[in-house]
Design an enzyme around this catalytic site. Structure first.
Site, PDB file in Angstrom:
ATOM      1  N   SER A 284      -4.468  -9.017  -0.934  1.00  0.00           N
ATOM      2  CA  SER A 284      -2.930  -8.957  -0.990  1.00  0.00           C
ATOM      3  C   SER A 284      -2.166  -9.230  -0.174  1.00  0.00           C
ATOM      4  O   SER A 284      -1.059  -9.191   0.028  1.00  0.00           O
ATOM      5  CB  SER A 284      -2.921  -7.322  -1.469  1.00  0.00           C
ATOM      6  OG  SER A 284      -3.769  -6.528  -0.382  1.00  0.00           O
TER       7      SER A 284
ATOM      8  N   HIS B 125      -0.498  -2.057   3.336  1.00  0.00           N
ATOM      9  CA  HIS B 125       0.017  -3.017   3.775  1.00  0.00           C
ATOM     10  C   HIS B 125       1.169  -3.125   4.615  1.00  0.00           C
ATOM     11  O   HIS B 125       2.159  -2.368   4.590  1.00  0.00           O
ATOM     12  CB  HIS B 125       0.598  -3.712   2.261  1.00  0.00           C
ATOM     13  CG  HIS B 125      -0.452  -4.001   1.421  1.00  0.00           C
ATOM     14  ND1 HIS B 125      -0.634  -3.062   0.243  1.00  0.00           N
ATOM     15  CD2 HIS B 125      -1.411  -4.874   1.149  1.00  0.00           C
ATOM     16  CE1 HIS B 125      -1.757  -3.281  -0.372  1.00  0.00           C
ATOM     17  NE2 HIS B 125      -2.136  -4.346   0.070  1.00  0.00           N
TER      18      HIS B 125
ATOM     19  N   ASP C 174       3.205   0.409   2.673  1.00  0.00           N
ATOM     20  CA  ASP C 174       2.704   1.475   1.859  1.00  0.00           C
ATOM     21  C   ASP C 174       1.238   2.025   2.540  1.00  0.00           C
ATOM     22  O   ASP C 174       1.103   1.766   3.818  1.00  0.00           O
ATOM     23  CB  ASP C 174       2.259   0.897   0.374  1.00  0.00           C
ATOM     24  CG  ASP C 174       1.534  -0.051   0.510  1.00  0.00           C
ATOM     25  OD1 ASP C 174       0.723  -0.762   1.383  1.00  0.00           O
ATOM     26  OD2 ASP C 174       1.271  -0.845  -0.603  1.00  0.00           O
TER      27      ASP C 174
END
Length: 347
Positions: A44, A325, A322
Protein backbone atom coordinates in the site's frame (compact mmCIF):
# COMPACT_ATOMS: atom_id res chain seq x y z
CA UNK A 1 -7.91 -1.55 4.88
CA UNK A 2 -9.61 -4.20 6.95
CA UNK A 3 -10.17 -2.21 10.10
CA UNK A 4 -11.87 -5.14 11.83
CA UNK A 5 -8.50 -6.90 11.87
CA UNK A 6 -6.66 -3.88 13.27
CA UNK A 7 -6.03 -5.34 16.71
CA UNK A 8 -4.43 -8.48 15.30
CA UNK A 9 -2.71 -7.12 12.20
CA UNK A 10 -1.17 -3.94 13.58
CA UNK A 11 -0.97 -2.59 10.07
CA UNK A 12 -1.40 -3.40 6.44
CA UNK A 13 0.55 -2.22 3.52
CA UNK A 14 0.22 -2.55 -0.13
CA UNK A 15 3.20 -3.08 -2.25
CA UNK A 16 3.23 -1.94 -5.50
CA UNK A 17 3.71 0.10 -8.60
CA UNK A 18 6.03 0.38 -11.43
CA UNK A 19 5.92 3.06 -14.14
CA UNK A 20 7.18 3.13 -17.65
CA UNK A 21 8.17 5.87 -20.05
CA UNK A 22 8.32 5.34 -23.78
CA UNK A 23 11.84 5.92 -25.07
CA UNK A 24 10.73 8.78 -27.31
CA UNK A 25 9.48 10.64 -24.23
CA UNK A 26 12.27 9.63 -21.87
CA UNK A 27 13.23 12.11 -19.18
CA UNK A 28 16.73 13.24 -18.31
CA UNK A 29 17.97 11.88 -14.98
CA UNK A 30 21.70 12.53 -14.80
CA UNK A 31 24.25 13.23 -17.48
CA UNK A 32 23.17 11.31 -20.57
CA UNK A 33 21.06 8.80 -18.67
CA UNK A 34 17.29 8.71 -19.12
CA UNK A 35 14.32 7.14 -17.37
CA UNK A 36 11.61 5.87 -19.69
CA UNK A 37 9.06 4.92 -17.03
CA UNK A 38 8.37 3.93 -13.44
CA UNK A 39 6.88 0.61 -12.38
CA UNK A 40 5.76 0.01 -8.81
CA UNK A 41 5.28 -3.39 -7.16
CA UNK A 42 4.35 -4.43 -3.69
CA UNK A 43 2.09 -3.01 -1.03
CA UNK A 44 0.00 0.00 0.00
CA UNK A 45 2.95 2.36 0.19
CA UNK A 46 2.84 2.26 -3.63
CA UNK A 47 -0.66 1.02 -4.56
CA UNK A 48 -2.65 3.68 -6.39
CA UNK A 49 -5.91 1.74 -6.64
CA UNK A 50 -5.45 -1.86 -7.76
CA UNK A 51 -7.60 -3.24 -4.93
CA UNK A 52 -10.65 -1.11 -5.69
CA UNK A 53 -12.52 -3.85 -7.52
CA UNK A 54 -11.26 -6.80 -5.51
CA UNK A 55 -13.47 -8.61 -3.00
CA UNK A 56 -11.37 -7.54 -0.05
CA UNK A 57 -11.70 -5.15 2.86
CA UNK A 58 -8.07 -4.12 2.37
CA UNK A 59 -8.73 -1.05 0.26
CA UNK A 60 -8.73 2.71 0.64
CA UNK A 61 -11.32 3.90 -1.87
CA UNK A 62 -13.67 5.58 0.61
CA UNK A 63 -13.81 8.82 2.59
CA UNK A 64 -11.75 10.26 4.26
CA UNK A 65 -8.98 8.70 2.11
CA UNK A 66 -8.05 11.10 -0.67
CA UNK A 67 -9.41 14.08 1.27
CA UNK A 68 -6.47 16.23 0.13
CA UNK A 69 -6.20 14.62 -3.32
CA UNK A 70 -7.17 16.68 -6.36
CA UNK A 71 -10.95 16.94 -6.23
CA UNK A 72 -11.03 15.34 -2.77
CA UNK A 73 -11.51 11.93 -4.39
CA UNK A 74 -10.77 8.58 -2.74
CA UNK A 75 -8.83 6.81 -5.50
CA UNK A 76 -7.67 3.74 -3.60
CA UNK A 77 -4.48 5.40 -2.38
CA UNK A 78 -3.93 4.77 1.34
CA UNK A 79 -3.32 8.35 2.31
CA UNK A 80 -4.81 11.81 2.45
CA UNK A 81 -3.40 12.76 -0.97
CA UNK A 82 -0.68 11.53 -3.28
CA UNK A 83 1.44 8.63 -2.07
CA UNK A 84 5.08 7.64 -2.40
CA UNK A 85 4.85 6.15 -5.91
CA UNK A 86 3.27 9.35 -7.27
CA UNK A 87 5.92 11.52 -5.65
CA UNK A 88 8.78 9.38 -6.98
CA UNK A 89 7.26 9.45 -10.48
CA UNK A 90 7.15 13.24 -10.36
CA UNK A 91 10.66 13.46 -8.91
CA UNK A 92 11.99 11.41 -11.83
CA UNK A 93 10.20 13.79 -14.24
CA UNK A 94 7.80 11.12 -15.44
CA UNK A 95 4.37 12.33 -14.35
CA UNK A 96 2.58 13.54 -11.24
CA UNK A 97 0.26 10.54 -10.80
CA UNK A 98 1.03 6.87 -11.33
CA UNK A 99 -2.13 5.06 -12.49
CA UNK A 100 -3.17 1.64 -11.24
CA UNK A 101 -2.86 -1.13 -13.82
CA UNK A 102 -6.17 -2.72 -12.75
CA UNK A 103 -8.09 0.55 -13.12
CA UNK A 104 -10.81 -0.23 -15.69
CA UNK A 105 -10.45 3.31 -16.99
CA UNK A 106 -6.72 3.02 -17.63
CA UNK A 107 -5.84 4.58 -20.97
CA UNK A 108 -3.45 3.03 -23.48
CA UNK A 109 -1.71 6.39 -23.50
CA UNK A 110 -0.67 5.74 -19.90
CA UNK A 111 1.06 2.45 -20.65
CA UNK A 112 4.35 3.81 -22.05
CA UNK A 113 4.67 6.31 -19.19
CA UNK A 114 4.18 3.90 -16.31
CA UNK A 115 1.64 2.04 -14.22
CA UNK A 116 1.35 0.60 -10.74
CA UNK A 117 0.93 -3.09 -9.97
CA UNK A 118 1.05 -2.89 -6.18
CA UNK A 119 -1.76 -4.15 -3.98
CA UNK A 120 -2.81 -2.93 -0.53
CA UNK A 121 -2.03 -5.54 2.11
CA UNK A 122 0.16 -7.68 -0.13
CA UNK A 123 3.55 -9.18 0.54
CA UNK A 124 6.23 -11.59 -0.53
CA UNK A 125 4.72 -14.41 1.55
CA UNK A 126 1.70 -15.98 -0.17
CA UNK A 127 -0.03 -16.30 3.21
CA UNK A 128 0.04 -12.53 3.64
CA UNK A 129 -1.91 -11.96 0.42
CA UNK A 130 -4.29 -14.90 0.85
CA UNK A 131 -5.28 -13.72 4.33
CA UNK A 132 -6.77 -10.56 2.83
CA UNK A 133 -7.67 -11.64 -0.69
CA UNK A 134 -5.27 -9.24 -2.40
CA UNK A 135 -2.78 -9.53 -5.27
CA UNK A 136 0.28 -11.52 -4.19
CA UNK A 137 3.56 -10.05 -5.43
CA UNK A 138 4.32 -12.94 -7.89
CA UNK A 139 0.83 -12.40 -9.31
CA UNK A 140 1.71 -8.73 -9.78
CA UNK A 141 4.51 -9.98 -12.03
CA UNK A 142 1.89 -11.88 -14.03
CA UNK A 143 0.03 -8.60 -14.43
CA UNK A 144 3.29 -7.05 -15.61
CA UNK A 145 3.73 -9.80 -18.19
CA UNK A 146 0.23 -9.03 -19.47
CA UNK A 147 1.14 -5.35 -19.50
CA UNK A 148 4.19 -6.01 -21.70
CA UNK A 149 1.95 -7.63 -24.32
CA UNK A 150 -0.30 -4.57 -24.30
CA UNK A 151 2.72 -2.25 -24.47
CA UNK A 152 3.99 -4.01 -27.58
CA UNK A 153 0.71 -3.18 -29.30
CA UNK A 154 0.76 0.44 -28.17
CA UNK A 155 4.34 1.32 -29.14
CA UNK A 156 4.27 -0.75 -32.32
CA UNK A 157 7.33 -2.95 -32.04
CA UNK A 158 9.25 -5.24 -29.72
CA UNK A 159 12.32 -3.02 -30.09
CA UNK A 160 10.50 0.05 -28.80
CA UNK A 161 8.93 -1.95 -26.02
CA UNK A 162 12.33 -3.27 -24.95
CA UNK A 163 13.66 0.28 -24.84
CA UNK A 164 10.90 1.26 -22.44
CA UNK A 165 11.49 -1.77 -20.21
CA UNK A 166 15.25 -1.48 -20.01
CA UNK A 167 15.23 2.25 -19.22
CA UNK A 168 12.43 2.17 -16.66
CA UNK A 169 12.87 2.31 -12.90
CA UNK A 170 11.29 -0.59 -11.01
CA UNK A 171 10.20 0.51 -7.56
CA UNK A 172 9.55 -2.29 -5.07
CA UNK A 173 8.04 -2.08 -1.58
CA UNK A 174 7.57 -5.45 0.10
CA UNK A 175 8.06 -7.00 3.51
CA UNK A 176 6.01 -4.57 5.59
CA UNK A 177 2.91 -6.76 5.74
CA UNK A 178 4.86 -9.99 5.95
CA UNK A 179 6.57 -8.82 9.12
CA UNK A 180 3.63 -6.91 10.60
CA UNK A 181 0.91 -9.45 9.84
CA UNK A 182 2.19 -12.91 8.96
CA UNK A 183 5.16 -12.97 11.32
CA UNK A 184 3.82 -10.85 14.17
CA UNK A 185 0.56 -12.78 14.42
CA UNK A 186 2.34 -16.15 14.59
CA UNK A 187 1.40 -17.48 11.16
CA UNK A 188 4.94 -18.73 10.67
CA UNK A 189 7.21 -20.70 13.00
CA UNK A 190 10.45 -19.17 11.73
CA UNK A 191 12.72 -17.10 13.93
CA UNK A 192 12.85 -13.44 12.89
CA UNK A 193 16.31 -13.93 11.39
CA UNK A 194 15.25 -16.99 9.38
CA UNK A 195 12.06 -15.29 8.20
CA UNK A 196 14.01 -12.18 7.17
CA UNK A 197 16.33 -14.44 5.15
CA UNK A 198 13.30 -15.99 3.47
CA UNK A 199 11.88 -12.56 2.60
CA UNK A 200 15.21 -11.54 1.08
CA UNK A 201 15.25 -14.75 -0.99
CA UNK A 202 11.76 -14.00 -2.27
CA UNK A 203 12.83 -10.45 -3.12
CA UNK A 204 15.78 -11.87 -5.01
CA UNK A 205 13.40 -14.14 -6.97
CA UNK A 206 11.16 -11.17 -7.77
CA UNK A 207 14.06 -9.10 -9.05
CA UNK A 208 15.34 -11.97 -11.22
CA UNK A 209 11.87 -12.52 -12.70
CA UNK A 210 11.68 -8.85 -13.68
CA UNK A 211 15.27 -8.90 -14.93
CA UNK A 212 14.46 -11.80 -17.25
CA UNK A 213 11.63 -9.68 -18.67
CA UNK A 214 13.93 -6.75 -19.43
CA UNK A 215 14.15 -4.77 -16.19
CA UNK A 216 17.54 -3.25 -15.41
CA UNK A 217 17.06 -0.39 -12.90
CA UNK A 218 15.72 -1.31 -9.46
CA UNK A 219 14.80 0.87 -6.50
CA UNK A 220 14.13 -1.57 -3.67
CA UNK A 221 12.56 -0.15 -0.53
CA UNK A 222 13.19 -1.32 2.99
CA UNK A 223 10.37 -1.50 5.50
CA UNK A 224 9.12 1.38 7.60
CA UNK A 225 9.90 1.50 11.36
CA UNK A 226 7.01 -0.87 11.96
CA UNK A 227 7.15 -0.65 15.74
CA UNK A 228 6.47 3.10 15.62
CA UNK A 229 3.40 2.96 13.41
CA UNK A 230 0.25 4.16 15.18
CA UNK A 231 -1.29 0.70 14.82
CA UNK A 232 1.62 -0.83 16.71
CA UNK A 233 1.72 1.93 19.33
CA UNK A 234 -1.98 1.62 20.11
CA UNK A 235 -2.21 -2.11 20.75
CA UNK A 236 -3.94 -3.14 23.95
CA UNK A 237 -1.92 -2.33 27.04
CA UNK A 238 0.42 0.16 25.43
CA UNK A 239 -1.10 3.14 27.22
CA UNK A 240 2.00 5.30 26.71
CA UNK A 241 1.91 4.63 22.96
CA UNK A 242 5.64 4.01 22.85
CA UNK A 243 7.36 2.39 19.90
CA UNK A 244 7.84 -1.36 20.04
CA UNK A 245 11.59 -1.86 20.02
CA UNK A 246 11.17 -5.57 19.34
CA UNK A 247 9.14 -4.96 16.19
CA UNK A 248 11.58 -2.26 15.05
CA UNK A 249 14.53 -4.59 15.59
CA UNK A 250 12.91 -7.16 13.30
CA UNK A 251 12.28 -4.55 10.62
CA UNK A 252 15.83 -3.22 10.92
CA UNK A 253 17.27 -6.73 10.65
CA UNK A 254 15.36 -7.40 7.44
CA UNK A 255 16.43 -4.05 5.99
CA UNK A 256 20.11 -4.74 6.65
CA UNK A 257 19.89 -8.18 5.07
CA UNK A 258 18.07 -6.72 2.07
CA UNK A 259 20.62 -3.95 1.58
CA UNK A 260 23.46 -6.46 1.72
CA UNK A 261 21.79 -8.67 -0.88
CA UNK A 262 21.34 -5.73 -3.26
CA UNK A 263 25.02 -4.88 -2.94
CA UNK A 264 25.85 -8.34 -4.27
CA UNK A 265 23.31 -8.55 -7.08
CA UNK A 266 25.10 -6.30 -9.57
CA UNK A 267 27.84 -8.93 -9.88
CA UNK A 268 25.32 -11.67 -10.74
CA UNK A 269 22.93 -9.75 -13.01
CA UNK A 270 24.95 -8.10 -15.82
CA UNK A 271 23.82 -4.60 -16.71
CA UNK A 272 21.50 -4.24 -13.73
CA UNK A 273 21.68 -1.34 -11.27
CA UNK A 274 20.32 -1.24 -7.75
CA UNK A 275 19.43 1.40 -5.21
CA UNK A 276 18.41 0.44 -1.69
CA UNK A 277 15.70 2.89 -0.60
CA UNK A 278 15.93 3.49 3.14
CA UNK A 279 12.44 4.22 4.46
CA UNK A 280 13.21 3.22 8.04
CA UNK A 281 15.67 5.90 9.15
CA UNK A 282 14.15 8.94 7.39
CA UNK A 283 10.74 8.23 8.92
CA UNK A 284 12.28 7.45 12.30
CA UNK A 285 14.02 10.84 12.14
CA UNK A 286 10.66 12.53 11.58
CA UNK A 287 9.22 10.61 14.52
CA UNK A 288 12.09 11.51 16.82
CA UNK A 289 12.34 15.15 15.75
CA UNK A 290 8.92 16.14 14.38
CA UNK A 291 9.07 19.87 15.09
CA UNK A 292 11.97 20.35 12.68
CA UNK A 293 9.62 19.53 9.80
CA UNK A 294 6.47 21.09 11.21
CA UNK A 295 4.80 17.98 12.62
CA UNK A 296 3.03 17.92 15.99
CA UNK A 297 1.80 14.32 16.32
CA UNK A 298 3.82 11.16 15.72
CA UNK A 299 1.92 8.55 17.74
CA UNK A 300 -1.58 8.78 16.26
CA UNK A 301 -2.93 8.79 12.77
CA UNK A 302 -4.90 11.78 11.54
CA UNK A 303 -7.84 9.49 10.84
CA UNK A 304 -9.36 6.05 10.88
CA UNK A 305 -8.28 4.94 14.35
CA UNK A 306 -10.06 4.54 17.69
CA UNK A 307 -7.99 7.52 18.91
CA UNK A 308 -9.12 9.65 15.96
CA UNK A 309 -12.67 8.65 14.95
CA UNK A 310 -13.07 12.13 13.46
CA UNK A 311 -10.29 13.04 11.00
CA UNK A 312 -7.93 15.77 12.12
CA UNK A 313 -8.23 19.17 10.48
CA UNK A 314 -4.69 19.34 9.07
CA UNK A 315 -3.03 16.10 8.01
CA UNK A 316 0.20 17.99 7.29
CA UNK A 317 0.79 18.23 11.04
CA UNK A 318 0.73 14.43 11.42
CA UNK A 319 3.53 12.07 10.46
CA UNK A 320 0.93 9.36 9.83
CA UNK A 321 -2.40 9.60 8.05
CA UNK A 322 -3.88 6.43 9.57
CA UNK A 323 -2.70 3.45 11.63
CA UNK A 324 -0.08 2.35 9.09
CA UNK A 325 0.48 4.90 6.34
CA UNK A 326 2.50 8.14 6.34
CA UNK A 327 0.78 11.38 5.42
CA UNK A 328 1.47 13.04 2.07
CA UNK A 329 3.55 15.65 3.91
CA UNK A 330 5.77 12.90 5.36
CA UNK A 331 6.39 11.42 1.92
CA UNK A 332 7.15 14.86 0.53
CA UNK A 333 9.58 15.53 3.37
CA UNK A 334 11.67 12.37 2.95
CA UNK A 335 11.41 12.01 -0.84
CA UNK A 336 13.89 14.64 -2.16
CA UNK A 337 16.99 12.87 -0.84
CA UNK A 338 15.68 9.49 -1.99
CA UNK A 339 14.99 10.84 -5.47
CA UNK A 340 18.54 12.19 -5.75
CA UNK A 341 19.95 8.82 -4.67
CA UNK A 342 17.83 7.04 -7.28
CA UNK A 343 19.09 9.40 -9.96
CA UNK A 344 22.70 8.91 -8.88
CA UNK A 345 22.67 5.13 -8.49
CA UNK A 346 20.45 4.25 -11.44
CA UNK A 347 21.96 6.67 -13.98
Amino acid sequence: MNFSLLSTMLLAFALSSVCLFIAGHAQQVSGNATVSALFAFGDSILDTGNNNNLRTQSKCNFFPYGRDFTGGKATGRCGNGRIFSDIIAEGLSIKTLLPAYRDPNLSNNDLPTGVCFASVGSGLDERTAKLQGVVWVPDQVKDFNEYVTKLNGVVGSQEKSNAVLSNAVYLISAGNNDLAITFSTGRTRYTISAYADLLVTWTDNLIKSLYDMGARKFGVMGTLPLGCLPGARNVAGNYLKICSNLVNQGADLFNKKLSEKLNNLETTLPGAKFAYVDMYNPLLNLINNPQASGFIDVADGCCCMPTSPVPCLDAARYVFWDFAHPSEKSYQTIAPKIIEELKEKLA
